[in-house]
Design a protein around this motif. Structure first.
Motif, PDB file in Angstrom:
ATOM      1  N   GLU A 190      33.239  46.772  35.173  1.00  0.00           N
ATOM      2  CA  GLU A 190      33.027  47.042  36.595  1.00  0.00           C
ATOM      3  C   GLU A 190      31.688  46.487  37.064  1.00  0.00           C
ATOM      4  O   GLU A 190      31.600  45.843  38.124  1.00  0.00           O
ATOM      5  CB  GLU A 190      33.097  48.553  36.851  1.00  0.00           C
ATOM      6  CG  GLU A 190      33.032  48.930  38.325  1.00  0.00           C
ATOM      7  CD  GLU A 190      33.215  50.423  38.561  1.00  0.00           C
ATOM      8  OE1 GLU A 190      32.712  50.920  39.596  1.00  0.00           O
ATOM      9  OE2 GLU A 190      33.865  51.091  37.724  1.00  0.00           O
ATOM     10  N   ALA A 191      30.639  46.703  36.273  1.00  0.00           N
ATOM     11  CA  ALA A 191      29.331  46.163  36.630  1.00  0.00           C
ATOM     12  C   ALA A 191      29.342  44.642  36.590  1.00  0.00           C
ATOM     13  O   ALA A 191      28.706  43.983  37.431  1.00  0.00           O
ATOM     14  CB  ALA A 191      28.271  46.710  35.670  1.00  0.00           C
ATOM     15  N   ALA A 192      30.058  44.059  35.641  1.00  0.00           N
ATOM     16  CA  ALA A 192      30.126  42.594  35.553  1.00  0.00           C
ATOM     17  C   ALA A 192      30.765  42.003  36.801  1.00  0.00           C
ATOM     18  O   ALA A 192      30.256  41.026  37.362  1.00  0.00           O
ATOM     19  CB  ALA A 192      30.907  42.191  34.303  1.00  0.00           C
ATOM     20  N   ARG A 193      31.877  42.589  37.229  1.00  0.00           N
ATOM     21  CA  ARG A 193      32.531  42.062  38.451  1.00  0.00           C
ATOM     22  C   ARG A 193      31.613  42.192  39.652  1.00  0.00           C
ATOM     23  O   ARG A 193      31.503  41.280  40.480  1.00  0.00           O
ATOM     24  CB  ARG A 193      33.840  42.808  38.692  1.00  0.00           C
ATOM     25  CG  ARG A 193      34.983  42.370  37.800  1.00  0.00           C
ATOM     26  CD  ARG A 193      36.316  42.892  38.317  1.00  0.00           C
ATOM     27  NE  ARG A 193      36.352  44.343  38.334  1.00  0.00           N
ATOM     28  CZ  ARG A 193      36.723  45.105  37.304  1.00  0.00           C
ATOM     29  NH1 ARG A 193      37.079  44.532  36.163  1.00  0.00           N
ATOM     30  NH2 ARG A 193      36.736  46.424  37.399  1.00  0.00           N
ATOM     31  N   ALA A 194      30.947  43.338  39.771  1.00  0.00           N
ATOM     32  CA  ALA A 194      30.068  43.550  40.927  1.00  0.00           C
ATOM     33  C   ALA A 194      28.925  42.539  40.937  1.00  0.00           C
ATOM     34  O   ALA A 194      28.571  41.990  41.998  1.00  0.00           O
ATOM     35  CB  ALA A 194      29.522  44.972  40.911  1.00  0.00           C
ATOM     36  N   VAL A 211      37.024  40.637  31.043  1.00  0.00           N
ATOM     37  CA  VAL A 211      35.963  41.468  31.613  1.00  0.00           C
ATOM     38  C   VAL A 211      35.994  41.434  33.142  1.00  0.00           C
ATOM     39  O   VAL A 211      35.725  42.447  33.798  1.00  0.00           O
ATOM     40  CB  VAL A 211      34.585  41.014  31.075  1.00  0.00           C
ATOM     41  CG1 VAL A 211      33.448  41.590  31.908  1.00  0.00           C
ATOM     42  CG2 VAL A 211      34.430  41.442  29.625  1.00  0.00           C
ATOM     43  N   LEU A 212      36.329  40.291  33.725  1.00  0.00           N
ATOM     44  CA  LEU A 212      36.416  40.190  35.185  1.00  0.00           C
ATOM     45  C   LEU A 212      37.825  40.467  35.704  1.00  0.00           C
ATOM     46  O   LEU A 212      38.075  40.351  36.905  1.00  0.00           O
ATOM     47  CB  LEU A 212      35.967  38.796  35.646  1.00  0.00           C
ATOM     48  CG  LEU A 212      34.522  38.413  35.330  1.00  0.00           C
ATOM     49  CD1 LEU A 212      34.195  37.039  35.887  1.00  0.00           C
ATOM     50  CD2 LEU A 212      33.548  39.457  35.877  1.00  0.00           C
ATOM     51  N   GLY A 213      38.740  40.841  34.826  1.00  0.00           N
ATOM     52  CA  GLY A 213      40.126  41.023  35.246  1.00  0.00           C
ATOM     53  C   GLY A 213      40.867  39.703  35.209  1.00  0.00           C
ATOM     54  O   GLY A 213      40.335  38.661  34.837  1.00  0.00           O
ATOM     55  N   ARG A 214      42.107  39.758  35.579  1.00  0.00           N
ATOM     56  CA  ARG A 214      42.981  38.584  35.484  1.00  0.00           C
ATOM     57  C   ARG A 214      42.815  37.674  36.702  1.00  0.00           C
ATOM     58  O   ARG A 214      42.845  38.121  37.844  1.00  0.00           O
ATOM     59  CB  ARG A 214      44.437  39.050  35.357  1.00  0.00           C
ATOM     60  CG  ARG A 214      45.465  37.955  35.350  1.00  0.00           C
ATOM     61  CD  ARG A 214      46.783  38.477  34.812  1.00  0.00           C
ATOM     62  NE  ARG A 214      46.825  38.412  33.352  1.00  0.00           N
ATOM     63  CZ  ARG A 214      47.649  39.144  32.603  1.00  0.00           C
ATOM     64  NH1 ARG A 214      48.460  40.033  33.165  1.00  0.00           N
ATOM     65  NH2 ARG A 214      47.637  39.014  31.291  1.00  0.00           N
ATOM     66  N   ASP A 215      42.644  36.379  36.438  1.00  0.00           N
ATOM     67  CA  ASP A 215      42.614  35.345  37.483  1.00  0.00           C
ATOM     68  C   ASP A 215      41.527  35.580  38.530  1.00  0.00           C
ATOM     69  O   ASP A 215      41.719  35.321  39.715  1.00  0.00           O
ATOM     70  CB  ASP A 215      43.987  35.244  38.179  1.00  0.00           C
ATOM     71  CG  ASP A 215      45.106  34.883  37.236  1.00  0.00           C
ATOM     72  OD1 ASP A 215      44.836  34.182  36.241  1.00  0.00           O
ATOM     73  OD2 ASP A 215      46.252  35.308  37.468  1.00  0.00           O
ATOM     74  N   GLY A 260      21.192  47.370  36.784  1.00  0.00           N
ATOM     75  CA  GLY A 260      19.835  47.263  37.298  1.00  0.00           C
ATOM     76  C   GLY A 260      19.642  46.059  38.196  1.00  0.00           C
ATOM     77  O   GLY A 260      18.974  46.139  39.237  1.00  0.00           O
ATOM     78  N   LEU A 261      20.230  44.925  37.807  1.00  0.00           N
ATOM     79  CA  LEU A 261      20.115  43.726  38.646  1.00  0.00           C
ATOM     80  C   LEU A 261      20.796  43.920  39.987  1.00  0.00           C
ATOM     81  O   LEU A 261      20.277  43.477  41.026  1.00  0.00           O
ATOM     82  CB  LEU A 261      20.717  42.527  37.912  1.00  0.00           C
ATOM     83  CG  LEU A 261      19.858  41.908  36.810  1.00  0.00           C
ATOM     84  CD1 LEU A 261      20.664  40.893  36.010  1.00  0.00           C
ATOM     85  CD2 LEU A 261      18.618  41.240  37.412  1.00  0.00           C
ATOM     86  N   ILE A 262      21.947  44.556  39.982  1.00  0.00           N
ATOM     87  CA  ILE A 262      22.650  44.804  41.252  1.00  0.00           C
ATOM     88  C   ILE A 262      21.768  45.614  42.192  1.00  0.00           C
ATOM     89  O   ILE A 262      21.708  45.364  43.400  1.00  0.00           O
ATOM     90  CB  ILE A 262      23.988  45.527  40.987  1.00  0.00           C
ATOM     91  CG1 ILE A 262      24.951  44.597  40.257  1.00  0.00           C
ATOM     92  CG2 ILE A 262      24.620  46.014  42.290  1.00  0.00           C
ATOM     93  CD1 ILE A 262      26.160  45.296  39.675  1.00  0.00           C
ATOM     94  N   GLY A 263      21.037  46.580  41.625  1.00  0.00           N
ATOM     95  CA  GLY A 263      20.141  47.379  42.454  1.00  0.00           C
ATOM     96  C   GLY A 263      18.973  46.597  43.022  1.00  0.00           C
ATOM     97  O   GLY A 263      18.439  46.959  44.073  1.00  0.00           O
ATOM     98  N   HIS A 264      18.565  45.536  42.349  1.00  0.00           N
ATOM     99  CA  HIS A 264      17.447  44.722  42.810  1.00  0.00           C
ATOM    100  C   HIS A 264      17.864  43.607  43.756  1.00  0.00           C
ATOM    101  O   HIS A 264      17.055  43.160  44.592  1.00  0.00           O
ATOM    102  CB  HIS A 264      16.726  44.085  41.609  1.00  0.00           C
ATOM    103  CG  HIS A 264      15.755  44.996  40.946  1.00  0.00           C
ATOM    104  ND1 HIS A 264      16.144  46.038  40.133  1.00  0.00           N
ATOM    105  CD2 HIS A 264      14.380  45.023  40.963  1.00  0.00           C
ATOM    106  CE1 HIS A 264      15.063  46.664  39.677  1.00  0.00           C
ATOM    107  NE2 HIS A 264      13.986  46.069  40.159  1.00  0.00           N
TER     108      HIS A 264
END
Length: 531
Positions: free
Chosen positions: A215-219, A237-241, A321-325
């Protein structure tokens, strides 16, 4: 309570629910204790099979199983499986017996004696420990599980001398400590976010270390609008397609051009190693932009590609953490760049991949939620490029890291133990399957509807191709396959022969109609002729 009973008690406290092994005279006390516990025990037909099953169990579930292995030959047998797990950072707990303390190193010709068993296993484990005192057992297990939960995982070996195994042990209850992995330094996150925010052509590399944080990877990928490579162990990890996912195509020219053109590269939980980024073995994968590396292993931060910013942290925490920054998403035409690379690669039109495109289309259309475990074989190498999975931990194989043969079937059985709600497919070649034919007996014993798809090309075709490219005569690679139908009958397994996609779909439709394994044999030459 003796030491063997204390061991089982502690394993249950750590949440271990599955034990794999072949009983022997040196491990009988472990089995006395095991019979009084809630652990499920599975008997493979070879200790290497036990190790591969534990590997598949851990990759599918994210947690370790225990292997109970007899002294001497049991340990040499499981060493190959431990090597594969070490190469791919797979948690595995190997508990073995060893001769009594007073005899160790004396060369007295005792049963299963090895001069230095622990030292031999140290080369394929994160650590190999000889337990000299039952009182030290909680500490040794705490050390193992601290690694499994907060560091780069891998196999751990604990050997228990026969006299220690039956020695009295404490009955005091043990509550395992809560262990948290390292978090990224705030100043490192701030600098990384500055570089990524100002980037014009960012690129993300996701490795198997991100499998628990999809979930964090996709975001993060979507926030950066960045083309992303997901390694073989990160597939799904990012889901299909996903429109930003280029999969594990880093060895192909168009993908390499994109990587070299990136001005900032963020690599998370990946070794940046040969078997993910250089499957053509020409050292052609190049990163010219600033490289930000995030890894849970400090030594890995300095290997393979030199980082401009190295962050010691668990990948999920770093991504959150990166998403928050990072500021709100900025459009960088990431999906368009990915689409252009896909068009340039044209995988569905590649002549070398042509036989496998309909294979994976059929698997996807027939069993879209399947967990697919592969050996080192042609369809698996192709699937590393072609397959798109709906979630992480649904695709793994022995084509990475150690690159052993015989992995696919037992690892698939381990995955079926860990994820009984999912259909499981073992994708193997006729050569590799012959390493572990006996594990069809284990498959029958488990009673799980596992599909074993055999790509039968009468030998070691991948090595044949390499020999041809190097103008070497085909020596030792043209092997007549056995009668797999007769073998299936001998092991009470179902067998079906298929030669084209429609019949494969029909065969896969039979998977859930009985509890016995289904062996689907594909004649590779007939399949290619049908297309």
């Amino acid at each position: 309570m003796n030491c063997a009973q204390r061991l089982i008690q502690l394993l249950e406290a750590y949440g271990v629910d599955t034990a794999l092994g072949i009983p022997g005279v040196h491990t009988i006390e472990l089995y006395r204790a095991l019979g009084q516990s809630g652990l499920v025990h599975v008997t493979p037909r070879h200790e290497q099979g036990a190790g591969f099953m534990a590997d598949g169990y851990a990759r599918a579930s994210g947690k370790p199983a225990a292997c109970f292995i007899v002294t001497g030959p049991g340990m040499t047998n499981i060493a190959t499986a431990m090597g594969q797990a070490l190469a791919d950072s797979v948690p595995m707990l190997v508990i073995s017996s060893v001769n009594p303390r007073q005899t160790l190193g004396h060369g007295q010709g005792r049963l299963h004696e090895m001069p230095h068993q622990s030292e031999m296993l140290a080369g394929v484990s994160l650590f190999s420990h000889t337990l000299h005192d039952p009182a030290a057992l909680p500490e040794v297990l705490a050390r193992a599980f601290a690694i499994f939960e907060s560091a780069r995982p891998g196999p751990v070996h604990i050997e228990i001398p026969l006299d220690v195994m039956v020695a009295p042990a404490s009955e005091d209850p043990h509550t395992p400590a809560r262990v948290f992995p390292p978090a990224p330094a705030p100043e490192a996150l701030a600098l990384a976010s500055d570089w990524l925010s100002s980037s014009k052509r960012p690129l993300i590399l996701l490795g198997g270390g991100t499998a628990a944080a999809s979930e964090a990877a996709r975001a993060l990928v979507e926030r950066l609008d960045a083309p992303t490579f997901t390694t073989i162990n990160a597939k799904g990890v990012l889901g299909r397609d996903h429109p930003l996912d280029l999969g594990a195509t880093m060895s192909l020219p168009a993908a390499r051009r994109l990587a070299a053109d990136a001005d900032v590269v963020l690599a998370l939980g990946t070794e940046l190693g040969e078997t993910d980024y250089d499957l053509v073995f020409d050292d052609g994968f190049r990163l010219d932009g600033r490289l930000i590396r995030v890894d849970i292993d400090p030594e890995q931060l300095g290997r393979n590609q030199a980082a401009d910013l190295a962050i010691l942290a668990e990948s999920g925490q770093a991504m959150r953490g990166l998403i928050g920054h990072l500021p709100k998403a900025a459009a960088r035409d990431g999906a368009e760049r990915v689409a252009a690379v896909r068009r340039a690669m044209a995988l569905d039109k590649d002549s070398e991949l042509a036989p496998y495109v309909p294979l994976f289309a059929t698997l996807r259309n027939t069993l879209p939620e399947a967990l697919i475990v592969g050996d080192s074989t042609g369809p698996v190498y192709a699937g590393n490029f072609l397959a798109s999975m709906p979630a992480p931990r649904r695709w793994f194989n022995a084509a990475t890291g150690f690159g052993t043969l015989g992995y696919g079937l037992p690892a698939a059985l381990g995955a079926a133990l860990a994820r009984p709600e999912l259909p499981v497919i073992a994708l193997v070649g006729d050569g590799g399957l012959q390493f572990v034919l006996g594990e069809l007996g284990t498959a029958r014993d488990l009673g799980r509807p596992v599909a074993v798809i055999i790509w039968n090309n009468d030998g070691y075709d991948e090595i044949r191709r390499y020999m041809s490219l190097s103008e070497i005569p085909h020596l030792g690679v043209d092997l007549a396959a056995p009668n797999f139908s007769a073998i299936a009958l001998a092991y009470s397994c179902r067998h079906m022969s298929v030669t084209e996609p429609a019949s494969l779909a029909d065969a896969l439709g039979q998977l859930d109609k009985a509890s016995s394994p289904l062996i689907i044999e594909i004649d590779a030459a007939a399949w290619a002729a049908s297309l």
